[in-house]
Design an enzyme around this catalytic site. Structure first.
Site, PDB file in Angstrom:
ATOM      1  N   SER A 153       0.825  -1.290   0.159  1.00 52.42           N
ATOM      2  CA  SER A 153       0.078   0.219  -0.231  1.00 52.42           C
ATOM      3  C   SER A 153       1.044   1.057   0.183  1.00 52.42           C
ATOM      4  O   SER A 153       1.830   1.411   0.811  1.00 52.42           O
ATOM      5  CB  SER A 153      -0.528   0.184   0.867  1.00 52.42           C
ATOM      6  N   TYR A 207      -1.410  -1.037  10.070  1.00 55.95           N
ATOM      7  CA  TYR A 207      -1.364  -0.869   8.681  1.00 55.95           C
ATOM      8  C   TYR A 207      -0.307  -0.933   7.967  1.00 55.95           C
ATOM      9  O   TYR A 207       0.579  -1.379   7.094  1.00 55.95           O
ATOM     10  CB  TYR A 207      -2.612  -0.295   7.851  1.00 55.95           C
TER      11      TYR A 207
HETATM   12  P1  NDP Z   1     -11.474  -6.443   0.051  1.00 55.69           P
HETATM   13  O1  NDP Z   1     -11.249  -6.712   1.398  1.00 55.69           O
HETATM   14  O2  NDP Z   1     -12.109  -5.995  -0.667  1.00 55.69           O
HETATM   15  O3  NDP Z   1     -11.362  -7.788  -0.681  1.00 55.69           O
HETATM   16  C1  NDP Z   1      -9.842  -8.838   0.934  1.00 55.69           C
HETATM   17  C2  NDP Z   1      -9.792  -9.950  -0.134  1.00 55.69           C
HETATM   18  O4  NDP Z   1      -8.551 -10.986   0.751  1.00 55.69           O
HETATM   19  C3  NDP Z   1     -11.069 -11.300  -0.123  1.00 55.69           C
HETATM   20  O5  NDP Z   1     -11.116 -11.998  -1.119  1.00 55.69           O
HETATM   21  C4  NDP Z   1     -11.124 -11.989   0.896  1.00 55.69           C
HETATM   22  O6  NDP Z   1     -11.673 -12.889   0.787  1.00 55.69           O
HETATM   23  C5  NDP Z   1      -9.765 -12.134   1.255  1.00 55.69           C
HETATM   24  N1  NDP Z   1      -9.475 -12.506   2.439  1.00 55.69           N
HETATM   25  C6  NDP Z   1      -9.299 -12.139   3.990  1.00 55.69           C
HETATM   26  N2  NDP Z   1      -8.722 -12.982   4.286  1.00 55.69           N
HETATM   27  C7  NDP Z   1      -8.307 -13.688   4.300  1.00 55.69           C
HETATM   28  C8  NDP Z   1      -7.276 -14.545   4.072  1.00 55.69           C
HETATM   29  N3  NDP Z   1      -6.861 -14.664   6.087  1.00 55.69           N
HETATM   30  N4  NDP Z   1      -6.769 -15.528   3.865  1.00 55.69           N
HETATM   31  C9  NDP Z   1      -6.862 -15.481   2.344  1.00 55.69           C
HETATM   32  N5  NDP Z   1      -8.291 -14.445   1.968  1.00 55.69           N
HETATM   33  C10 NDP Z   1      -8.430 -13.624   3.167  1.00 55.69           C
HETATM   34  O7  NDP Z   1      -9.630  -6.082  -0.379  1.00 55.69           O
HETATM   35  P2  NDP Z   1      -8.733  -5.762  -1.623  1.00 55.69           P
HETATM   36  O8  NDP Z   1      -9.018  -5.964  -2.686  1.00 55.69           O
HETATM   37  O9  NDP Z   1      -9.186  -3.753  -1.201  1.00 55.69           O
HETATM   38  O10 NDP Z   1      -7.557  -5.424  -1.014  1.00 55.69           O
HETATM   39  C11 NDP Z   1      -6.849  -6.062  -1.337  1.00 55.69           C
HETATM   40  C12 NDP Z   1      -5.346  -5.749  -0.554  1.00 55.69           C
HETATM   41  O11 NDP Z   1      -4.344  -4.496  -1.784  1.00 55.69           O
HETATM   42  C13 NDP Z   1      -4.454  -5.707   0.835  1.00 55.69           C
HETATM   43  O12 NDP Z   1      -3.556  -6.354   0.591  1.00 55.69           O
HETATM   44  C14 NDP Z   1      -4.851  -4.603   0.724  1.00 55.69           C
HETATM   45  O13 NDP Z   1      -4.003  -4.263   2.045  1.00 55.69           O
HETATM   46  C15 NDP Z   1      -4.065  -3.653  -0.580  1.00 55.69           C
HETATM   47  N6  NDP Z   1      -4.982  -2.382  -0.540  1.00 55.69           N
HETATM   48  C16 NDP Z   1      -6.073  -1.756  -0.920  1.00 55.69           C
HETATM   49  C17 NDP Z   1      -6.343  -0.977  -1.250  1.00 55.69           C
HETATM   50  C18 NDP Z   1      -7.527  -0.444  -0.881  1.00 55.69           C
HETATM   51  O14 NDP Z   1      -7.911   0.656  -1.594  1.00 55.69           O
HETATM   52  N7  NDP Z   1      -9.205  -0.948  -1.650  1.00 55.69           N
HETATM   53  C19 NDP Z   1      -5.260   0.373  -0.853  1.00 55.69           C
HETATM   54  C20 NDP Z   1      -4.065  -0.157  -1.250  1.00 55.69           C
HETATM   55  C21 NDP Z   1      -4.132  -1.547  -0.864  1.00 55.69           C
HETATM   56  P3  NDP Z   1     -13.635 -13.368   1.335  1.00 55.69           P
HETATM   57  O15 NDP Z   1     -14.227 -12.875  -0.570  1.00 55.69           O
HETATM   58  O16 NDP Z   1     -13.662 -14.546   1.452  1.00 55.69           O
HETATM   59  O17 NDP Z   1     -13.722 -11.768   2.551  1.00 55.69           O
END
Ligand code: NDP
Length: 243
Positions: free
Chosen positions: A138, A152
């Site tokens: 991030s 975070y």
């Molecule tokens: P979401 O919360 O929209 O999606 C999270 C995803 O991770 C889901 O598919 C969820 O599965 C899965 N997940 C959660 N816990 C676990 C676990 N223990 N093992 C495997 N899968 C898991 O997140 P984003 O798509 O927004 O974010 C994805 C990445 O990008 C993260 O690392 C986040 O920190 C990073 N990021 C996001 C930003 C943003 O603005 N959105 C900005 C900067 C970084 P399930 O569907 O089952 O819950």
């Protein structure tokens, strides 16, 4: 004929991970995704990839100490090889340091850092020259523009250190490792119409949220042979937040 290639995308059921999984499938990868709870969303991602003519399978994340490593080993047993690992799964706790709990610290370090290291350690054992590790960090790993994100930010900053060191280890084997650092991206984690979204837009040069596909394009590029010379890098796709 080009050899079959296999990619793992953690957290591929929704948001950025689902978009990356589809982009890699369009580039010809067979895909394994992991998810936490949302089996229906994982099945939808698998169906979209299957409709593209690729093989896809979803894995529910385990709970145990070595679960992240075990998932990689299971995927390699099921798919027979591994070319690209995308560590995307992450959580975004919001708490001032005065209010943080031990549980929050452990859970966030566990998924955002420890699991990434375990997955990388397992994956590189199976990768050949041309292998790719792509982490989703991030821009808050290098900027903390408002209160409540120290935990975070610390976990995402750790990924920068990890890729720089690991790039030194893996370079001689022809494997690259990089971290993509998104800015605000419109997902369930950070909806463009959510509380605080206007504040975040105020930090950007391009004052609009990015889309999951913006991160997926960078991930797809890093997975291609033309990115062979990029390693140990933190690449911002952040609307200019860090500028
Ligand atoms: P979401 O919360 O929209 O999606 C999270 C995803 O991770 C889901 O598919 C969820 O599965 C899965 N997940 C959660 N816990 C676990 C676990 N223990 N093992 C495997 N899968 C898991 O997140 P984003 O798509 O927004 O974010 C994805 C990445 O990008 C993260 O690392 C986040 O920190 C990073 N990021 C996001 C930003 C943003 O603005 N959105 C900005 C900067 C970084 P399930 O569907 O089952 O819950």
């Amino acid at each position: 004929m080009t050899a079959r290639r296999v990619a793992i995308v953690t957290g591929g059921s929704r948001g950025i991970g689902a978009s990356i999984a589809e982009a890699l499938a369009k580039d010809g990868f067979d895909i394994a995704i992991s998810y936490a709870r949302n089996a229906a969303a994982a099945d939808e991602t698998v169906a979209r990839i299957t409709a593209l003519g690729r093989t896809a399978r979803a894995y529910r994340a385990g709970e145990g100490d070595g679960a992240a490593r075990d998932m990689i080993e299971q995927v390699v047993r099921d798919f027979g090889r591994l070319d690209t690992l995308v560590c995307n799964a992450g959580i975004y706790p919001y708490a001032r340091v005065q209010d943080m709990t031990v549980e929050q610290v452990d859970a966030t370090l566990g998924l955002n850092v420890r699991a990434v290291m375990l997955e990388t350690m397992a994956a590189v054992k199976h990768m050949k020259r041309g292998g790719r590790i792509i982490l989703i960090g991030s821009v808050f790993g290098e900027r903390a523009p408002f209160p409540g994100i120290s935990l975070y930010s610390a976990t995402k900053a750790a990924l920068g250190g990890f890729v720089r060191g690991a790039a030194r280890d893996l370079g001689p084997e022809g494997i690259t490792i990089n971290v993509i650092q998104p800015g605000p991206i419109d997902t369930d984690m950070n909806p463009a119409n959510g509380e605080g979204a206007d504040m975040l837009r105020g930090f950007l040069c391009v004052p609009e949220y990015g889309k999951p596909a913006d991160i997926a394009s960078m991930a797809a590029f890093l997975a291609r042979p033309e990115s062979d010379n990029i390693t140990g890098a933190a690449l911002n796709v952040d609307g200019g937040l860090a500028a």
